[in-house]
Write a protein that holds these residues in place. Structure first.
Motif, short mmCIF file in Angstrom:
data_model
loop_
_atom_site.label_atom_id
_atom_site.label_comp_id
_atom_site.label_asym_id
_atom_site.label_seq_id
_atom_site.Cartn_x
_atom_site.Cartn_y
_atom_site.Cartn_z
N VAL A 76 -45.67 -15.47 -64.23
CA VAL A 76 -44.65 -16.17 -63.64
C VAL A 76 -44.02 -17.28 -64.72
N GLU A 77 -42.80 -17.69 -64.18
CA GLU A 77 -42.00 -18.57 -65.09
C GLU A 77 -41.82 -19.72 -64.34
N LEU A 78 -42.25 -21.02 -64.53
CA LEU A 78 -42.17 -22.04 -63.54
C LEU A 78 -41.82 -23.49 -64.41
N GLU A 79 -41.13 -24.10 -63.84
CA GLU A 79 -40.50 -25.44 -64.17
C GLU A 79 -41.27 -26.49 -63.60
N GLY A 80 -41.81 -27.47 -64.26
CA GLY A 80 -42.42 -28.63 -63.76
C GLY A 80 -42.87 -29.56 -64.89
N LYS A 81 -43.35 -30.65 -64.46
CA LYS A 81 -43.70 -31.92 -65.43
C LYS A 81 -44.99 -31.41 -65.89
N TYR A 82 -45.20 -31.74 -67.36
CA TYR A 82 -46.44 -31.49 -67.87
C TYR A 82 -47.13 -32.71 -68.34
N LYS A 83 -48.46 -32.81 -68.00
CA LYS A 83 -49.20 -33.82 -68.40
C LYS A 83 -50.45 -33.30 -69.23
N SER A 84 -50.71 -34.18 -70.29
CA SER A 84 -51.94 -33.77 -71.02
C SER A 84 -52.67 -35.17 -71.22
N GLY A 85 -54.08 -35.16 -71.42
CA GLY A 85 -54.62 -36.27 -71.82
C GLY A 85 -56.09 -36.13 -71.78
N PHE A 86 -56.89 -36.97 -71.62
CA PHE A 86 -58.49 -36.65 -71.74
C PHE A 86 -58.79 -35.78 -70.48
N GLU A 87 -59.36 -34.78 -70.75
CA GLU A 87 -59.92 -33.75 -69.52
C GLU A 87 -58.58 -33.30 -68.87
N GLU A 88 -57.32 -33.38 -69.31
CA GLU A 88 -56.16 -32.92 -68.34
C GLU A 88 -55.14 -32.27 -69.24
N SER A 89 -54.80 -31.00 -68.83
CA SER A 89 -53.60 -30.19 -69.29
C SER A 89 -52.99 -29.35 -67.84
N ALA A 90 -52.00 -30.20 -67.57
CA ALA A 90 -51.35 -29.60 -66.25
C ALA A 90 -50.09 -29.51 -65.97
N LEU A 91 -49.57 -28.81 -65.16
CA LEU A 91 -48.26 -28.81 -64.92
C LEU A 91 -48.02 -29.09 -63.56
N TYR A 92 -47.17 -30.06 -63.17
CA TYR A 92 -47.12 -30.55 -61.85
C TYR A 92 -45.66 -30.13 -61.16
N ASP A 93 -45.69 -30.08 -59.82
CA ASP A 93 -44.64 -29.90 -59.27
C ASP A 93 -43.72 -31.19 -59.30
N LYS A 94 -42.41 -31.24 -59.80
CA LYS A 94 -41.84 -32.42 -60.05
C LYS A 94 -41.71 -33.44 -59.09
N SER A 95 -41.67 -33.01 -57.92
CA SER A 95 -41.57 -34.07 -56.85
C SER A 95 -43.08 -34.77 -56.64
N ASN A 96 -44.13 -34.23 -57.13
CA ASN A 96 -45.34 -34.80 -57.07
C ASN A 96 -46.08 -35.31 -58.42
N PHE A 97 -44.99 -35.37 -59.45
CA PHE A 97 -45.53 -35.87 -60.58
C PHE A 97 -46.18 -37.15 -60.69
N ASP A 98 -45.77 -38.11 -59.89
CA ASP A 98 -46.04 -39.45 -59.96
C ASP A 98 -47.37 -39.63 -59.16
N ASP A 99 -47.67 -38.83 -58.24
CA ASP A 99 -48.86 -38.80 -57.24
C ASP A 99 -50.17 -38.55 -57.82
N ASN A 100 -50.30 -37.84 -58.91
CA ASN A 100 -51.21 -37.45 -59.76
C ASN A 100 -52.19 -36.57 -58.55
N ASP A 101 -51.34 -35.91 -57.72
CA ASP A 101 -52.16 -34.94 -56.61
C ASP A 101 -52.55 -33.54 -57.36
N THR A 102 -53.73 -33.35 -57.93
CA THR A 102 -54.04 -32.17 -58.60
C THR A 102 -53.96 -31.21 -57.82
N LYS A 103 -54.15 -31.11 -56.49
CA LYS A 103 -54.02 -30.09 -55.74
C LYS A 103 -52.50 -29.43 -55.70
#
Length: 114
Positions: free
Chosen positions: A16-43
């Motif tokens: 798939v090709e996806l657009e989202g917001k990328y977060k990386s940090g301590f034990e995190e490497s994730a692509l978030y749905d842009k609308s949920n980026f600030d919620d930190n909802d990993t699900k």
């Protein structure tokens, strides 16, 4: 990305090709749905697994001609930015502590949007 997360089982093993917001940090490497980026909802996010594939197929920057994960670690330029990633969905790998819906692995394209 929202539809993909809702119907994630239908995409298992698919590229798939996806657009989202990328977060990386301590034990995190994730692509978030842009609308949920600030919620930190990993699900509402996908674990992004760069580890295996980049060793076999380096991601070369079209601008700098350097490997995105070389010593310069230019991948840091995409943290907290909107990105486009192309990769394969794996519903069996759910990232750190199985907190994510699935993984995006075998990444073949990274576009950092301005």
């Amino acid at each position: 990305m929202s539809d993909l997360l809702t119907y994630i089982n239908d995409y298992n093993g698919e590229y798939v090709e996806l657009e989202g917001k990328y977060k990386s940090g301590f034990e995190e490497s994730a692509l978030y749905d842009k609308s949920n980026f600030d919620d930190n909802d990993t699900k509402r996010a996908l674990w992004v697994n760069f580890d295996d594939f980049i060793i076999r197929c380096p991601l070369i920057s079209s601008r700098t001609k350097l490997d995105l994960f070389s010593r310069e670690k230019s991948y840091r330029n995409m943290i907290n930015k909107t990105v486009i990633l192309h990769g394969r969905i794996d519903i069996n790998q759910k990232g750190h502590l199985s907190m994510y819906r699935a993984s995006l692995k075998d990444i073949t394209l990274v576009v950092i949007k301005r």
